[in-house]
Design an enzyme around this catalytic site. Structure first.
Site, PDB file in Angstrom:
ATOM      1  N   TYR A 155      -1.785   9.998  -2.921  1.00  0.00           N
ATOM      2  CA  TYR A 155      -0.986   9.475  -4.027  1.00  0.00           C
ATOM      3  C   TYR A 155      -0.061  10.490  -4.667  1.00  0.00           C
ATOM      4  CZ  TYR A 155      -4.415   5.870  -3.275  1.00  0.00           C
ATOM      5  OH  TYR A 155      -5.208   4.924  -2.676  1.00  0.00           O
ATOM      6  N   HIS A 203       2.329  -0.537  -3.076  1.00  0.00           N
ATOM      7  CA  HIS A 203       1.257   0.307  -2.551  1.00  0.00           C
ATOM      8  C   HIS A 203       1.862   1.697  -2.418  1.00  0.00           C
ATOM      9  CE1 HIS A 203      -1.614  -2.856  -1.459  1.00  0.00           C
ATOM     10  NE2 HIS A 203      -0.585  -3.552  -1.031  1.00  0.00           N
TER      11      HIS A 203
END
Length: 147
Positions: free
Chosen positions: A24, A101
């Protein structure tokens, strides 16, 4: 009249940025919120950015969006893969929505390769990192102002 966008984030997205080498990146959820607000403002839109680890809170916010927003950006986190409640809420409110996402789910575990939510959203942005949120804001504003 300004376009109103609601950005919703699900479980564990509040942990973004804690592991800069993870999938991330190094931006925190607060950094992402700040960037999204700035992008929306540059496009003449307003933006409300929220995060919860609780499915019911996300469902409540989606339902409230019927009167509080013109479109949604949603990163439901792990709930993307199994929440029929979020799926039903998105379907019921029938607002333009973009699913984000941050990581490329197709490079990850097999269970992440399908999100039921994808069947009811306007579009999906997958694997482009935190910048995907800003792209979602761009796409929603374009959709809402140009049809």
């Amino acid at each position: 009249m300004s376009v109103r966008i609601l950005v919703l984030n699900g479980p564990n997205t509040n942990l973004y940025g804690l592991d800069p080498n993870g999938p991330y990146g190094n931006l925190t959820i607060e950094d992402i919120a700040e960037r999204c607000r700035a992008r929306a403002e540059s496009l003449g839109a307003s933006l409300d950015f929220r995060q919860s680890n609780h499915e019911g809170a996300l469902i409540d916010w989606i339902q409230a969006a019927r009167t509080e927003a013109d479109g949604l950006v949603i990163n439901a986190g792990s709930l993307s893969y199994h929440s029929i409640g979020i799926l039903d809420a998105l379907s019921a409110v029938a607002l333009p929505a973009v699913q984000v996402h941050v990581s490329n789910v197709f490079k990850r575990e097999g269970f992440r390769h399908h999100s039921p939510l994808s069947s009811v959203v306007t579009g999906c942005i997958i694997g482009l990192g935190p910048e995907g949120y800003e792209m979602a804001v761009d796409a929603l504003v374009a959709k809402l102002t140009r049809g």
